[in-house]
Motif scaffolding. Structure first.
Motif, short mmCIF file in Angstrom:
data_model
loop_
_atom_site.label_atom_id
_atom_site.label_comp_id
_atom_site.label_asym_id
_atom_site.label_seq_id
_atom_site.Cartn_x
_atom_site.Cartn_y
_atom_site.Cartn_z
N THR A 41 0.85 -1.20 0.00
CA THR A 41 0.00 0.00 0.00
C THR A 41 0.88 1.24 0.00
OG1 THR A 41 -1.78 -1.12 1.21
CG2 THR A 41 -1.78 1.28 1.25
N VAL A 42 0.59 2.18 -0.90
CA VAL A 42 1.40 3.39 -1.05
C VAL A 42 0.50 4.62 -1.00
CG1 VAL A 42 2.91 4.71 -2.58
CG2 VAL A 42 3.16 2.22 -2.41
N ALA A 116 0.48 7.10 9.26
CA ALA A 116 0.31 6.28 8.06
C ALA A 116 -0.01 4.83 8.40
CB ALA A 116 1.56 6.36 7.20
N TYR A 117 0.40 4.39 9.57
CA TYR A 117 0.15 3.00 9.97
C TYR A 117 -1.34 2.71 10.07
CZ TYR A 117 -0.85 4.88 14.62
OH TYR A 117 -1.39 5.57 15.67
N ILE A 118 -2.13 3.76 10.34
CA ILE A 118 -3.58 3.57 10.45
C ILE A 118 -4.16 3.08 9.13
CG2 ILE A 118 -5.79 4.77 10.83
CD1 ILE A 118 -4.37 6.62 12.75
N LEU A 119 -3.56 3.52 8.04
CA LEU A 119 -3.99 3.11 6.71
C LEU A 119 -3.39 1.77 6.29
CD1 LEU A 119 -3.52 6.56 4.97
CD2 LEU A 119 -5.68 5.33 5.04
N GLY A 120 -2.46 1.29 7.08
CA GLY A 120 -1.75 0.08 6.68
C GLY A 120 -0.77 0.36 5.55
N ALA A 121 -0.31 1.61 5.45
CA ALA A 121 0.60 1.99 4.36
C ALA A 121 2.00 1.44 4.60
CB ALA A 121 0.64 3.50 4.20
N ARG A 194 6.56 3.10 7.83
CA ARG A 194 6.69 2.73 9.25
C ARG A 194 7.74 3.57 9.97
NH1 ARG A 194 9.99 -0.71 11.86
NH2 ARG A 194 10.86 -1.44 9.88
N THR A 195 8.87 3.82 9.30
CA THR A 195 9.98 4.53 9.93
C THR A 195 10.17 5.95 9.41
OG1 THR A 195 11.58 3.72 8.31
CG2 THR A 195 11.20 2.36 10.26
#
Length: 234
Positions: A41-42, A116-121, A194-195
């Motif tokens: 996912t981007v 962004a982690y909320i979107l699973g990106a 993530r980072t």
């Protein structure tokens, strides 16, 4: 034979001395420790422009952003636009990021990146136009050697008429002319979501002998970036 070789050498030197109609240079950096094939996912952030660079006002900027999002479709993964990310993340954390983006778009963008982690990106991509302009200069009168096709007629010993075609090198003088150059420079980047670490970056600089050809040039830059990133992800 010797004369033909001399003419050929002169022609080559002349061509090399003339300005090139197209110039393109890409400089890349890749994090070789990052496993791109894990990207599923981007987030595609809207393309931005360096302050003071005129891309044709609001309409020009919107066209650039549309093209960047369109070319992102080459990536073999799920795509989330910046507007979609703002709406979803804002709803999850209880903030009106759409309203914030109207007054402080960079702050709204930072909040999306941090969550962004909320979107699973897995990653996000950015593009910034660093330069966009036209230059003009006058090319002085010049003489170049060019090939010209000629035909001669001759008669054989039986009196029959024949025609023979051959190439000759002749000097041709061109008058002074105006030359318009379109220039575009774009920085494109991909980050691990993530980072927040940079994983792929490109600076693409292009010149073209044309007037106001930057929109098409940006399209080729954007297309090339996503094609190459897609190869890493596959």
């Amino acid at each position: 034979m010797i004369i033909k070789k001399i003419f050929g050498a002169l022609l080559l030197l002349t061509v090399l001395a003339l300005p090139q109609s197209v110039f393109a240079e890409k400089t890349d950096w890749t994090d070789r420790n990052f496993y791109f094939r894990n990207v599923r996912t981007v987030i595609v952030f809207d393309a931005t422009v360096t302050p003071g660079v005129d891309v044709g006002g609001t309409i020009g900027l919107l066209n650039i952003q549309d093209r960047f999002r369109q070319d992102a479709g080459k990536l073999p993964c799920r795509l989330v636009s910046e507007a979609q990310a703002r709406q979803y993340v804002g709803g999850q954390i209880g903030m009106n990021l759409e309203a914030l983006a109207m007054s402080n778009p960079m702050q709204a963008r930072q909040i999306v990146m941090q969550n962004a982690y909320i979107l699973g990106a897995d990653a996000w991509v950015l593009a910034n136009v660093d330069a966009w302009g036209n230059q003009t200069y006058i090319e002085p009168e010049r003489t170049v050697w060019e090939s010209r096709r000629e035909t001669r007629t001759y008669y054989d010993r039986w009196g029959q008429r024949h025609e023979e075609s051959y190439n000759v090198q002749v000097p041709v003088t061109y008058p002074p002319r105006r030359v318009d150059i379109s220039t575009v420079q774009v920085t494109l980047q991909a980050y691990e979501a993530r980072t927040g670490k940079l994983i792929f970056a490109r600076k693409d600089v292009r010149d073209r002998e044309d007037y106001s050809a930057q929109t098409g040039m940006f399209g080729r830059i954007s297309n090339s970036f996503f094609e190459d990133l897609a190869k890493k992800i596959r």
